[in-house]
Write a protein that holds these residues in place. Structure first.
Motif, PDB file in Angstrom:
ATOM      1  N   ALA A   1       2.159  10.604  10.174  1.00 18.64           N
ATOM      2  CA  ALA A   1       2.382   9.553   9.181  1.00 18.64           C
ATOM      3  C   ALA A   1       1.051   9.017   8.646  1.00 18.64           C
ATOM      4  O   ALA A   1       0.915   8.754   7.443  1.00 18.64           O
ATOM      5  CB  ALA A   1       3.213   8.425   9.785  1.00 18.64           C
ATOM      6  N   ILE A   2       0.070   8.876   9.509  1.00 18.52           N
ATOM      7  CA  ILE A   2      -1.260   8.423   9.074  1.00 18.52           C
ATOM      8  C   ILE A   2      -1.869   9.443   8.118  1.00 18.52           C
ATOM      9  O   ILE A   2      -2.400   9.088   7.064  1.00 18.52           O
ATOM     10  CB  ILE A   2      -2.177   8.168  10.294  1.00 18.52           C
ATOM     11  CG1 ILE A   2      -1.689   6.936  11.066  1.00 18.52           C
ATOM     12  CG2 ILE A   2      -3.631   8.003   9.852  1.00 18.52           C
ATOM     13  CD1 ILE A   2      -2.359   6.746  12.419  1.00 18.52           C
ATOM     14  N   ILE A   3      -1.780  10.707   8.474  1.00 14.56           N
ATOM     15  CA  ILE A   3      -2.321  11.764   7.609  1.00 14.56           C
ATOM     16  C   ILE A   3      -1.620  11.754   6.255  1.00 14.56           C
ATOM     17  O   ILE A   3      -2.265  11.860   5.214  1.00 14.56           O
ATOM     18  CB  ILE A   3      -2.208  13.145   8.289  1.00 14.56           C
ATOM     19  CG1 ILE A   3      -3.155  13.216   9.493  1.00 14.56           C
ATOM     20  CG2 ILE A   3      -2.522  14.265   7.293  1.00 14.56           C
ATOM     21  CD1 ILE A   3      -2.946  14.431  10.377  1.00 14.56           C
ATOM     22  N   GLU A   4      -0.307  11.617   6.260  1.00 10.74           N
ATOM     23  CA  GLU A   4       0.435  11.576   4.991  1.00 10.74           C
ATOM     24  C   GLU A   4      -0.025  10.407   4.125  1.00 10.74           C
ATOM     25  O   GLU A   4      -0.168  10.548   2.908  1.00 10.74           O
ATOM     26  CB  GLU A   4       1.940  11.490   5.255  1.00 10.74           C
ATOM     27  CG  GLU A   4       2.507  12.802   5.762  1.00 10.74           C
ATOM     28  CD  GLU A   4       3.945  12.691   6.240  1.00 10.74           C
ATOM     29  OE1 GLU A   4       4.504  11.566   6.260  1.00 10.74           O
ATOM     30  OE2 GLU A   4       4.511  13.728   6.611  1.00 10.74           O
ATOM     31  N   GLN A   5      -0.270   9.265   4.732  1.00  8.95           N
ATOM     32  CA  GLN A   5      -0.771   8.113   3.982  1.00  8.95           C
ATOM     33  C   GLN A   5      -2.127   8.434   3.345  1.00  8.95           C
ATOM     34  O   GLN A   5      -2.368   8.115   2.182  1.00  8.95           O
ATOM     35  CB  GLN A   5      -0.906   6.891   4.909  1.00  8.95           C
ATOM     36  CG  GLN A   5       0.399   6.321   5.390  1.00  8.95           C
ATOM     37  CD  GLN A   5       1.103   5.533   4.304  1.00  8.95           C
ATOM     38  OE1 GLN A   5       0.507   4.685   3.660  1.00  8.95           O
ATOM     39  NE2 GLN A   5       2.378   5.829   4.095  1.00  8.95           N
ATOM     40  N   LEU A   6      -3.008   9.072   4.099  1.00  8.33           N
ATOM     41  CA  LEU A   6      -4.336   9.405   3.588  1.00  8.33           C
ATOM     42  C   LEU A   6      -4.286  10.542   2.571  1.00  8.33           C
ATOM     43  O   LEU A   6      -5.134  10.606   1.682  1.00  8.33           O
ATOM     44  CB  LEU A   6      -5.284   9.738   4.740  1.00  8.33           C
ATOM     45  CG  LEU A   6      -5.668   8.537   5.601  1.00  8.33           C
ATOM     46  CD1 LEU A   6      -6.350   8.993   6.887  1.00  8.33           C
ATOM     47  CD2 LEU A   6      -6.555   7.571   4.821  1.00  8.33           C
ATOM     48  N   GLN A   7      -3.305  11.436   2.682  1.00 10.00           N
ATOM     49  CA  GLN A   7      -3.164  12.489   1.686  1.00 10.00           C
ATOM     50  C   GLN A   7      -2.744  11.901   0.348  1.00 10.00           C
ATOM     51  O   GLN A   7      -3.138  12.406  -0.699  1.00 10.00           O
ATOM     52  CB  GLN A   7      -2.144  13.544   2.149  1.00 10.00           C
ATOM     53  CG  GLN A   7      -2.692  14.446   3.227  1.00 10.00           C
ATOM     54  CD  GLN A   7      -1.654  15.386   3.801  1.00 10.00           C
ATOM     55  OE1 GLN A   7      -0.470  15.059   3.874  1.00 10.00           O
ATOM     56  NE2 GLN A   7      -2.087  16.554   4.221  1.00 10.00           N
ATOM     57  N   GLN A   8      -1.969  10.840   0.368  1.00 11.65           N
ATOM     58  CA  GLN A   8      -1.580  10.178  -0.876  1.00 11.65           C
ATOM     59  C   GLN A   8      -2.747   9.434  -1.499  1.00 11.65           C
ATOM     60  O   GLN A   8      -2.887   9.392  -2.716  1.00 11.65           O
ATOM     61  CB  GLN A   8      -0.422   9.212  -0.609  1.00 11.65           C
ATOM     62  CG  GLN A   8       0.859   9.903  -0.235  1.00 11.65           C
ATOM     63  CD  GLN A   8       1.897   8.920   0.311  1.00 11.65           C
ATOM     64  OE1 GLN A   8       1.770   7.718   0.186  1.00 11.65           O
ATOM     65  NE2 GLN A   8       2.924   9.465   0.938  1.00 11.65           N
TER      66      GLN A   8
ATOM     67  N   MET B   1      -8.716  16.805  10.341  1.00  6.06           N
ATOM     68  CA  MET B   1      -8.757  16.485   8.918  1.00  6.06           C
ATOM     69  C   MET B   1     -10.156  16.055   8.520  1.00  6.06           C
ATOM     70  O   MET B   1     -11.005  15.785   9.369  1.00  6.06           O
ATOM     71  CB  MET B   1      -7.749  15.383   8.580  1.00  6.06           C
ATOM     72  CG  MET B   1      -8.097  14.050   9.183  1.00  6.06           C
ATOM     73  SD  MET B   1      -6.933  12.791   8.633  1.00  6.06           S
ATOM     74  CE  MET B   1      -7.801  11.338   9.163  1.00  6.06           C
ATOM     75  N   GLN B   2     -10.363  16.007   7.222  1.00  4.12           N
ATOM     76  CA  GLN B   2     -11.553  15.452   6.604  1.00  4.12           C
ATOM     77  C   GLN B   2     -11.080  14.506   5.516  1.00  4.12           C
ATOM     78  O   GLN B   2     -10.011  14.705   4.958  1.00  4.12           O
ATOM     79  CB  GLN B   2     -12.385  16.542   5.925  1.00  4.12           C
ATOM     80  CG  GLN B   2     -12.891  17.628   6.818  1.00  4.12           C
ATOM     81  CD  GLN B   2     -13.596  18.689   5.975  1.00  4.12           C
ATOM     82  OE1 GLN B   2     -14.337  18.386   5.064  1.00  4.12           O
ATOM     83  NE2 GLN B   2     -13.320  19.936   6.289  1.00  4.12           N
ATOM     84  N   ILE B   3     -11.864  13.506   5.241  1.00  5.23           N
ATOM     85  CA  ILE B   3     -11.567  12.638   4.100  1.00  5.23           C
ATOM     86  C   ILE B   3     -12.681  12.885   3.092  1.00  5.23           C
ATOM     87  O   ILE B   3     -13.845  12.579   3.359  1.00  5.23           O
ATOM     88  CB  ILE B   3     -11.504  11.158   4.517  1.00  5.23           C
ATOM     89  CG1 ILE B   3     -10.407  10.967   5.568  1.00  5.23           C
ATOM     90  CG2 ILE B   3     -11.263  10.275   3.296  1.00  5.23           C
ATOM     91  CD1 ILE B   3     -10.364   9.585   6.190  1.00  5.23           C
ATOM     92  N   VAL B   4     -12.319  13.493   1.960  1.00  6.12           N
ATOM     93  CA  VAL B   4     -13.309  13.886   0.963  1.00  6.12           C
ATOM     94  C   VAL B   4     -12.790  13.592  -0.437  1.00  6.12           C
ATOM     95  O   VAL B   4     -11.586  13.442  -0.641  1.00  6.12           O
ATOM     96  CB  VAL B   4     -13.645  15.393   1.063  1.00  6.12           C
ATOM     97  CG1 VAL B   4     -14.248  15.741   2.406  1.00  6.12           C
ATOM     98  CG2 VAL B   4     -12.421  16.248   0.801  1.00  6.12           C
ATOM     99  N   ALA B   5     -13.708  13.533  -1.377  1.00  8.12           N
ATOM    100  CA  ALA B   5     -13.325  13.446  -2.785  1.00  8.12           C
ATOM    101  C   ALA B   5     -13.129  14.865  -3.292  1.00  8.12           C
ATOM    102  O   ALA B   5     -14.021  15.699  -3.185  1.00  8.12           O
ATOM    103  CB  ALA B   5     -14.410  12.743  -3.585  1.00  8.12           C
TER     104      ALA B   5
END
Length: 165
Positions: free
Chosen positions: A17-24, A57-61
């Motif tokens: 659920a956290i990943i899905e939030q960050l994917q959005q 995961m990674q958080i990237v632009a």
């Protein structure tokens, strides 16, 4: 991020659920994520850090290459003699290469390249062909993009044998 160095992890429903939030929205505040998943902001922050540290995961632009000066994209299919992994590792070092996959079938590797123009693409393909072990290449030019998504990885696997995070 490479998967060869890390064991596969099975994500629990909260991590998914956290990943899905960050994917959005990769910039979504932890407080909003916490509301959505039913945890405290601190717990979400810790979970996100564990997911990052584990390489899940990674958080990237993510940019559109065409809009930032790289209108020529192509997938290069490569046939290799010898160890595909060594050739894949060598090609992963190219600045123009943003995606390298070892595959089965008639092509041993699939390499996505992003270039400023045809001259740079030609130079890149020539350099690829010069790598030790490359037997032949086939270049597939991208003429248009209809779908590109990064929203995978949150479906639950059927068997839960891998460690959970």
């Amino acid at each position: 991020m490479t998967s060869r160095e890390r064991p596969a992890l099975v994500l629990d429903d909260t991590s998914r659920a956290i990943i899905e939030q960050l994917q959005q929205d990769g910039r979504r505040p932890y407080a909003r994520i916490a509301e959505a998943v039913g945890l405290s902001e601190a717990a979400v922050r810790q979970r996100v850090q564990r997911l990052l540290d584990a390489g899940v995961m990674q958080i990237v632009a993510v940019t559109d290459p065409r809009q930032v000066g790289f209108p020529r994209q192509a997938m290069v299919g490569i046939r290799v003699r010898g160890d595909s992994r060594a050739v894949a590792d060598a090609l992963a070092e190219f600045d123009e290469v943003d995606y390298v996959v070892i595959s089965a079938g008639s092509l041993d590797l699939l390499v996505e390249v992003v270039c400023a123009d045809d001259t740079q693409l030609l130079d890149t393909v020539s350099r690829i062909r010069a790598v030790e072990g490359v037997e032949s290449t086939e270049t597939f030019l991208y003429l248009g993009l209809r779908k590109q998504t990064y929203a995978w990885g949150t479906r639950r696997p059927e068997d839960g044998t891998a460690p959970q995070l």
